[in-house]
Design a protein around this motif. Structure first.
Motif, PDB file in Angstrom:
ATOM      1  N   GLN A   1      44.743  67.778  45.704  1.00 53.87           N
ATOM      2  CA  GLN A   1      43.860  66.862  44.976  1.00 53.87           C
ATOM      3  C   GLN A   1      44.603  66.320  43.761  1.00 53.87           C
ATOM      4  OE1 GLN A   1      40.566  66.023  45.750  1.00 53.87           O
ATOM      5  NE2 GLN A   1      40.554  64.626  44.021  1.00 53.87           N
ATOM      6  N   SER A   2      44.603  65.001  43.599  1.00 53.28           N
ATOM      7  CA  SER A   2      45.281  64.365  42.468  1.00 53.28           C
ATOM      8  C   SER A   2      44.285  63.960  41.386  1.00 53.28           C
ATOM      9  CB  SER A   2      46.026  63.108  42.932  1.00 53.28           C
ATOM     10  OG  SER A   2      47.079  63.458  43.789  1.00 53.28           O
ATOM     11  N   TYR A   3      44.667  64.238  40.147  1.00 57.16           N
ATOM     12  CA  TYR A   3      43.870  63.876  38.982  1.00 57.16           C
ATOM     13  C   TYR A   3      44.756  63.025  38.078  1.00 57.16           C
ATOM     14  CZ  TYR A   3      41.043  67.720  40.754  1.00 57.16           C
ATOM     15  OH  TYR A   3      40.292  68.546  41.566  1.00 57.16           O
ATOM     16  N   PRO A   4      44.710  61.692  38.264  1.00 59.23           N
ATOM     17  CA  PRO A   4      45.619  60.802  37.534  1.00 59.23           C
ATOM     18  C   PRO A   4      45.435  60.852  36.021  1.00 59.23           C
ATOM     19  CG  PRO A   4      44.569  59.661  39.370  1.00 59.23           C
ATOM     20  CD  PRO A   4      43.863  60.967  39.206  1.00 59.23           C
ATOM     21  N   ASP A   5      46.557  60.906  35.343  1.00 58.24           N
ATOM     22  CA  ASP A   5      46.608  60.802  33.884  1.00 58.24           C
ATOM     23  C   ASP A   5      45.771  61.857  33.163  1.00 58.24           C
ATOM     24  OD1 ASP A   5      48.247  58.642  34.392  1.00 58.24           O
ATOM     25  OD2 ASP A   5      46.663  57.170  34.092  1.00 58.24           O
ATOM     26  N   ARG A   6      45.682  63.045  33.729  1.00 58.16           N
ATOM     27  CA  ARG A   6      44.900  64.114  33.104  1.00 58.16           C
ATOM     28  C   ARG A   6      45.749  64.991  32.187  1.00 58.16           C
ATOM     29  NH1 ARG A   6      41.784  61.062  35.580  1.00 58.16           N
ATOM     30  NH2 ARG A   6      39.717  61.746  36.235  1.00 58.16           N
TER      31      ARG A   6
ATOM     32  N   ALA B   1      49.288  68.080  26.665  1.00 54.34           N
ATOM     33  CA  ALA B   1      47.842  68.183  26.462  1.00 54.34           C
ATOM     34  C   ALA B   1      47.135  67.767  27.750  1.00 54.34           C
ATOM     35  CB  ALA B   1      47.399  67.300  25.307  1.00 54.34           C
ATOM     36  N   PHE B   2      45.883  68.191  27.880  1.00 58.95           N
ATOM     37  CA  PHE B   2      45.096  67.942  29.094  1.00 58.95           C
ATOM     38  C   PHE B   2      43.711  67.423  28.727  1.00 58.95           C
ATOM     39  CE2 PHE B   2      48.024  71.442  29.810  1.00 58.95           C
ATOM     40  CZ  PHE B   2      48.656  71.076  30.981  1.00 58.95           C
ATOM     41  N   TRP B   3      43.029  66.791  29.708  1.00 57.53           N
ATOM     42  CA  TRP B   3      41.654  66.362  29.481  1.00 57.53           C
ATOM     43  C   TRP B   3      40.878  66.218  30.782  1.00 57.53           C
ATOM     44  CZ3 TRP B   3      39.566  60.997  29.421  1.00 57.53           C
ATOM     45  CH2 TRP B   3      40.375  60.101  30.120  1.00 57.53           C
ATOM     46  N   LYS B   4      39.624  65.833  30.627  1.00 61.52           N
ATOM     47  CA  LYS B   4      38.641  65.676  31.702  1.00 61.52           C
ATOM     48  C   LYS B   4      38.520  66.936  32.560  1.00 61.52           C
ATOM     49  CE  LYS B   4      37.865  60.816  31.923  1.00 61.52           C
ATOM     50  NZ  LYS B   4      37.497  59.726  32.756  1.00 61.52           N
ATOM     51  N   GLU B   5      38.880  66.886  33.826  1.00 55.38           N
ATOM     52  CA  GLU B   5      38.665  68.021  34.726  1.00 55.38           C
ATOM     53  C   GLU B   5      39.471  69.264  34.359  1.00 55.38           C
ATOM     54  OE1 GLU B   5      37.908  64.286  37.091  1.00 55.38           O
ATOM     55  OE2 GLU B   5      39.483  64.966  35.749  1.00 55.38           O
ATOM     56  N   VAL B   6      40.525  69.096  33.594  1.00 50.07           N
ATOM     57  CA  VAL B   6      41.336  70.250  33.181  1.00 50.07           C
ATOM     58  C   VAL B   6      40.675  70.882  31.958  1.00 50.07           C
ATOM     59  CG1 VAL B   6      43.603  71.078  32.489  1.00 50.07           C
ATOM     60  CG2 VAL B   6      43.425  69.127  34.054  1.00 50.07           C
ATOM     61  N   THR B   7      40.293  72.137  32.093  1.00 47.10           N
ATOM     62  CA  THR B   7      39.615  72.855  31.015  1.00 47.10           C
ATOM     63  C   THR B   7      40.613  73.710  30.247  1.00 47.10           C
ATOM     64  OG1 THR B   7      37.628  72.976  32.367  1.00 47.10           O
ATOM     65  CG2 THR B   7      37.779  74.516  30.519  1.00 47.10           C
TER      66      THR B   7
END
Length: 100
Positions: A62-67, A91-97
């Motif tokens: 599963q790909s999570y672009p620009d996370r 750093a990370f955001w959205k689906e990445v906790t």
């Protein structure tokens, strides 16, 4: 602290190794599992940090672009504002906790 998505840990380091910038935790490069990141072509330049490198996070196909993102060569004057050299920290955001 851990950065994780769907139970998969992408980065892990003690909180004192991380840098907090504008509400985001930045993980030191050695703490990030590079096999989960693919460079993204998305361009961005922060006026005080410099050119940003975005990454697509890929976990279990599963790909999570620009996370995820980092600043490979931050503007040197930003080190004083941040309090340390954060070159290549991620750093990370959205689906990445990010949690303890």
């Amino acid at each position: 602290m851990k950065a994780h998505i769907n139970g998969t840990v992408i980065a892990e380091a003690s909180q004192d190794e991380l840098v907090k910038i504008e509400g985001n935790w930045y993980f030191p490069p050695a703490s990030v599992k590079a096999e989960f990141l693919e460079k993204s072509p998305t361009p961005y330049r922060c006026p005080w940090k410099g050119d940003c490198q975005y990454f697509t996070v890929v976990v279990d196909g599963q790909s999570y672009p620009d996370r995820a993102w980092s600043y490979p060569e931050p503007i040197p004057s930003s080190f004083e504002r941040v309090g340390t050299d954060y070159s290549n920290y991620v750093a990370f955001w959205k689906e990445v906790t990010v949690s303890e």
